[in-house]
Design a protein around this motif. Structure first.
Motif, PDB file in Angstrom:
ATOM      1  N   VAL A   1      47.539  30.567  32.526  1.00 14.20           N
ATOM      2  CA  VAL A   1      47.009  30.724  33.879  1.00 14.20           C
ATOM      3  C   VAL A   1      46.347  32.089  34.030  1.00 14.20           C
ATOM      4  CG1 VAL A   1      47.683  31.060  36.290  1.00 14.20           C
ATOM      5  CG2 VAL A   1      48.528  29.084  35.022  1.00 14.20           C
ATOM      6  N   CYS A   2      47.014  33.128  33.553  1.00 14.63           N
ATOM      7  CA  CYS A   2      46.450  34.482  33.624  1.00 14.63           C
ATOM      8  C   CYS A   2      45.126  34.556  32.878  1.00 14.63           C
ATOM      9  CB  CYS A   2      47.430  35.500  33.067  1.00 14.63           C
ATOM     10  SG  CYS A   2      48.860  35.821  34.128  1.00 14.63           S
ATOM     11  N   LEU A   3      45.085  33.958  31.703  1.00 14.25           N
ATOM     12  CA  LEU A   3      43.845  33.983  30.922  1.00 14.25           C
ATOM     13  C   LEU A   3      42.728  33.234  31.628  1.00 14.25           C
ATOM     14  CD1 LEU A   3      45.236  33.454  27.300  1.00 14.25           C
ATOM     15  CD2 LEU A   3      44.176  35.522  28.230  1.00 14.25           C
ATOM     16  N   ALA A   4      43.062  32.102  32.246  1.00 17.53           N
ATOM     17  CA  ALA A   4      42.047  31.334  32.968  1.00 17.53           C
ATOM     18  C   ALA A   4      41.474  32.140  34.125  1.00 17.53           C
ATOM     19  CB  ALA A   4      42.652  30.022  33.476  1.00 17.53           C
ATOM     20  N   VAL A   5      42.348  32.875  34.814  1.00 13.11           N
ATOM     21  CA  VAL A   5      41.884  33.703  35.929  1.00 13.11           C
ATOM     22  C   VAL A   5      41.012  34.851  35.409  1.00 13.11           C
ATOM     23  CG1 VAL A   5      42.610  35.310  37.730  1.00 13.11           C
ATOM     24  CG2 VAL A   5      43.813  33.127  37.445  1.00 13.11           C
ATOM     25  N   ILE A   6      41.485  35.525  34.377  1.00 13.16           N
ATOM     26  CA  ILE A   6      40.763  36.681  33.830  1.00 13.16           C
ATOM     27  C   ILE A   6      39.361  36.286  33.366  1.00 13.16           C
ATOM     28  CG2 ILE A   6      40.736  38.318  31.899  1.00 13.16           C
ATOM     29  CD1 ILE A   6      43.839  38.371  32.143  1.00 13.16           C
ATOM     30  N   LEU A   7      39.235  35.102  32.789  1.00 13.68           N
ATOM     31  CA  LEU A   7      37.955  34.666  32.235  1.00 13.68           C
ATOM     32  C   LEU A   7      37.026  34.048  33.280  1.00 13.68           C
ATOM     33  CD1 LEU A   7      39.227  33.110  28.878  1.00 13.68           C
ATOM     34  CD2 LEU A   7      38.130  35.339  29.214  1.00 13.68           C
ATOM     35  N   GLY A   8      37.498  33.882  34.492  1.00 17.63           N
ATOM     36  CA  GLY A   8      36.657  33.288  35.532  1.00 17.63           C
ATOM     37  C   GLY A   8      35.431  34.137  35.800  1.00 17.63           C
ATOM     38  N   PRO A   9      34.249  33.538  35.926  1.00 14.04           N
ATOM     39  CA  PRO A   9      33.010  34.324  36.056  1.00 14.04           C
ATOM     40  C   PRO A   9      32.803  34.953  37.430  1.00 14.04           C
ATOM     41  CG  PRO A   9      32.533  31.973  36.106  1.00 14.04           C
ATOM     42  CD  PRO A   9      33.987  32.100  35.791  1.00 14.04           C
ATOM     43  N   THR A  10      33.404  34.393  38.489  1.00 18.68           N
ATOM     44  CA  THR A  10      33.212  34.946  39.829  1.00 18.68           C
ATOM     45  C   THR A  10      34.556  35.157  40.510  1.00 18.68           C
ATOM     46  OG1 THR A  10      33.094  32.785  40.947  1.00 18.68           O
ATOM     47  CG2 THR A  10      31.035  33.693  40.036  1.00 18.68           C
ATOM     48  N   LEU A  11      34.594  36.069  41.487  1.00 17.26           N
ATOM     49  CA  LEU A  11      35.836  36.343  42.212  1.00 17.26           C
ATOM     50  C   LEU A  11      36.316  35.098  42.952  1.00 17.26           C
ATOM     51  CD1 LEU A  11      38.016  38.304  43.181  1.00 17.26           C
ATOM     52  CD2 LEU A  11      36.464  39.000  45.026  1.00 17.26           C
ATOM     53  N   ALA A  12      35.398  34.380  43.576  1.00 19.22           N
ATOM     54  CA  ALA A  12      35.782  33.165  44.305  1.00 19.22           C
ATOM     55  C   ALA A  12      36.439  32.150  43.380  1.00 19.22           C
ATOM     56  CB  ALA A  12      34.558  32.552  44.988  1.00 19.22           C
TER      57      ALA A  12
ATOM     58  N   ARG B   1      41.633  41.190  38.402  1.00 19.28           N
ATOM     59  CA  ARG B   1      40.483  40.286  38.415  1.00 19.28           C
ATOM     60  C   ARG B   1      40.452  39.408  39.667  1.00 19.28           C
ATOM     61  NH1 ARG B   1      35.994  40.237  35.780  1.00 19.28           N
ATOM     62  NH2 ARG B   1      36.069  38.084  35.023  1.00 19.28           N
ATOM     63  N   MET B   2      41.614  39.277  40.341  1.00 22.61           N
ATOM     64  CA  MET B   2      41.661  38.507  41.580  1.00 22.61           C
ATOM     65  C   MET B   2      41.375  39.380  42.800  1.00 22.61           C
ATOM     66  SD  MET B   2      44.800  35.812  41.033  1.00 22.61           S
ATOM     67  CE  MET B   2      44.499  35.024  42.618  1.00 22.61           C
ATOM     68  N   GLY B   3      41.019  40.639  42.556  1.00 19.37           N
ATOM     69  CA  GLY B   3      40.638  41.510  43.653  1.00 19.37           C
ATOM     70  C   GLY B   3      41.777  42.169  44.370  1.00 19.37           C
ATOM     71  N   VAL B   4      42.963  42.216  43.740  1.00 24.56           N
ATOM     72  CA  VAL B   4      44.108  42.899  44.345  1.00 24.56           C
ATOM     73  C   VAL B   4      43.805  44.389  44.450  1.00 24.56           C
ATOM     74  CG1 VAL B   4      46.498  43.611  43.928  1.00 24.56           C
ATOM     75  CG2 VAL B   4      45.837  41.218  43.651  1.00 24.56           C
ATOM     76  N   VAL B   5      44.176  44.990  45.569  1.00 15.66           N
ATOM     77  CA  VAL B   5      43.987  46.423  45.777  1.00 15.66           C
ATOM     78  C   VAL B   5      45.302  47.129  45.485  1.00 15.66           C
ATOM     79  CG1 VAL B   5      43.346  48.228  47.417  1.00 15.66           C
ATOM     80  CG2 VAL B   5      42.275  45.954  47.554  1.00 15.66           C
ATOM     81  N   PHE B   6      45.301  48.009  44.499  1.00 13.86           N
ATOM     82  CA  PHE B   6      46.521  48.724  44.117  1.00 13.86           C
ATOM     83  C   PHE B   6      46.603  50.053  44.863  1.00 13.86           C
ATOM     84  CE2 PHE B   6      45.408  46.154  40.320  1.00 13.86           C
ATOM     85  CZ  PHE B   6      46.542  45.355  40.291  1.00 13.86           C
ATOM     86  N   VAL B   7      47.790  50.347  45.406  1.00 17.41           N
ATOM     87  CA  VAL B   7      48.004  51.565  46.185  1.00 17.41           C
ATOM     88  C   VAL B   7      49.096  52.389  45.534  1.00 17.41           C
ATOM     89  CG1 VAL B   7      48.687  52.497  48.420  1.00 17.41           C
ATOM     90  CG2 VAL B   7      47.277  50.444  48.312  1.00 17.41           C
ATOM     91  N   ASN B   8      48.802  53.669  45.308  1.00 16.14           N
ATOM     92  CA  ASN B   8      49.773  54.601  44.734  1.00 16.14           C
ATOM     93  C   ASN B   8      50.368  55.441  45.861  1.00 16.14           C
ATOM     94  OD1 ASN B   8      51.266  56.487  43.380  1.00 16.14           O
ATOM     95  ND2 ASN B   8      49.643  57.141  41.997  1.00 16.14           N
ATOM     96  N   ARG B   9      51.564  55.090  46.315  1.00 15.04           N
ATOM     97  CA  ARG B   9      52.176  55.792  47.446  1.00 15.04           C
ATOM     98  C   ARG B   9      52.760  57.146  47.056  1.00 15.04           C
ATOM     99  NH1 ARG B   9      53.808  50.340  48.658  1.00 15.04           N
ATOM    100  NH2 ARG B   9      52.796  49.606  50.563  1.00 15.04           N
ATOM    101  N   SER B  10      52.926  57.404  45.768  1.00 15.45           N
ATOM    102  CA  SER B  10      53.495  58.681  45.341  1.00 15.45           C
ATOM    103  C   SER B  10      52.445  59.775  45.220  1.00 15.45           C
ATOM    104  CB  SER B  10      54.219  58.512  43.999  1.00 15.45           C
ATOM    105  OG  SER B  10      53.305  58.110  42.988  1.00 15.45           O
ATOM    106  N   ASP B  11      51.162  59.404  45.271  1.00 19.76           N
ATOM    107  CA  ASP B  11      50.059  60.356  45.161  1.00 19.76           C
ATOM    108  C   ASP B  11      49.287  60.332  46.478  1.00 19.76           C
ATOM    109  OD1 ASP B  11      47.597  61.624  44.682  1.00 19.76           O
ATOM    110  OD2 ASP B  11      47.642  61.122  42.550  1.00 19.76           O
ATOM    111  N   SER B  12      49.420  61.390  47.272  1.00 22.37           N
ATOM    112  CA  SER B  12      48.816  61.404  48.599  1.00 22.37           C
ATOM    113  C   SER B  12      47.296  61.295  48.542  1.00 22.37           C
ATOM    114  CB  SER B  12      49.225  62.673  49.356  1.00 22.37           C
ATOM    115  OG  SER B  12      48.838  63.831  48.630  1.00 22.37           O
ATOM    116  N   ARG B  13      46.678  61.948  47.554  1.00 24.23           N
ATOM    117  CA  ARG B  13      45.222  61.900  47.447  1.00 24.23           C
ATOM    118  C   ARG B  13      44.746  60.492  47.088  1.00 24.23           C
ATOM    119  NH1 ARG B  13      42.250  66.457  43.996  1.00 24.23           N
ATOM    120  NH2 ARG B  13      43.187  67.642  45.723  1.00 24.23           N
ATOM    121  N   ALA B  14      45.421  59.879  46.118  1.00 25.17           N
ATOM    122  CA  ALA B  14      45.051  58.514  45.724  1.00 25.17           C
ATOM    123  C   ALA B  14      45.332  57.537  46.862  1.00 25.17           C
ATOM    124  CB  ALA B  14      45.819  58.101  44.471  1.00 25.17           C
TER     125      ALA B  14
END
Length: 248
Positions: free
Chosen positions: A24-35, A112-125
């Motif tokens: 499943v992960c590979l199928a998602v990663i190889l998908g040509p568009t975000l949608a 690849r699914m457009g998840v936004v990662f947040v680093n709460r331990s780094d105030s600048r990031a």
């Protein structure tokens, strides 16, 4: 009978997930568009739940507004994000801690699914991520946030962090309270193997930020949203319990 069922179910479900997650992960990663990648993820999660015999009931989808909004949900298990992926429309982006991005294969799939990662331990990031998320809201996009920021083995709703509500107040975006029921028993509480449990997702009508000072509005909005999530999730209020313990 429940314990006997768990003894047989746990290794079966674990084996099915181990076999299905990599392709499943590979199928998602190889998908040509975000949608297409997001739609693949949605269908794959539903397939995995079907294969392990977990019913998924959803109530309140009609409450999701068009355009910019934030869905704020309780957090009880590692499964919460993928379960919501199967339920919410594919234009929703998920906001998660950056540690998930370092998981082998799964992290790349999330990215690849457009998840936004947040680093709460780094105030600048963290500030940079907040600005990016606000730009998405201003552009009419929709976000999904677990406002507790984490989950614990013990059942109960933890205090909500203020960040998502500050963004809503500054952008004038409605906040949709939502709750997942059953994921803690299915795969939570510190367990290594899953247990059979139906899943329910409840979505309440959106709450709109009031006019006024952004921080004051955000605090009030957080309280209103948390009341709704607490009512929907069916778990005890850990915030109130800890306050009573401190007072005692």
């Amino acid at each position: 009978m429940r314990r006997l069922l768990d003894c047989f179910y746990a290794p079966y479900a674990a084996l099915v997930l181990v076999l299905l997650i990599p392709p499943v992960c590979l199928a998602v990663i190889l998908g040509p568009t975000l949608a297409l990648r997001r739609e693949t993820g949605r269908l794959a999660v539903r397939l995995m739940l079907l294969c392990i015999g977990v019913p998924l009931r959803v109530r309140g989808l009609q409450h999701l507004p068009a355009g910019s909004n934030l869905v704020v949900c309780n957090h009880a298990s590692y499964l919460d994000g993928i379960v919501l992926t199967a339920v919410l429309p594919r234009h929703y982006s998920f906001v998660v801690q950056d540690g998930a991005g370092r998981w082998p294969l799964v992290g790349q799939c999330l990215s690849r699914m457009g998840v936004v990662f947040v680093n709460r331990s780094d105030s600048r990031a963290g500030a940079a991520a907040t600005r990016s998320l606000m730009r998405k809201l201003h552009a009419g996009e929709a976000l999904t946030v677990f406002a507790e920021g984490t989950f614990e083995d013990e059942a109960g709703l933890l205090p909500f962090k203020l960040g998502a509500f500050l963004m809503a107040a500054r952008c004038g975006a409605p906040v949709v309270p939502a709750a997942i029921r059953g994921s803690r028993r299915l795969y939570g509480g510190g367990r290594k193997l899953p247990r059979w449990q139906p899943l329910e997702i409840h979505i309440a009508p959106p709450l709109h930020p009031e006019a006024g000072d952004h921080r004051t509005v955000a605090v009030r909005l957080r309280e209103r949203v948390r009341e709704q999530v607490l009512r929907l999730c069916g778990e005890p209020d850990r915030d109130a319990a800890e306050a009573l313990e401190q007072a005692a």
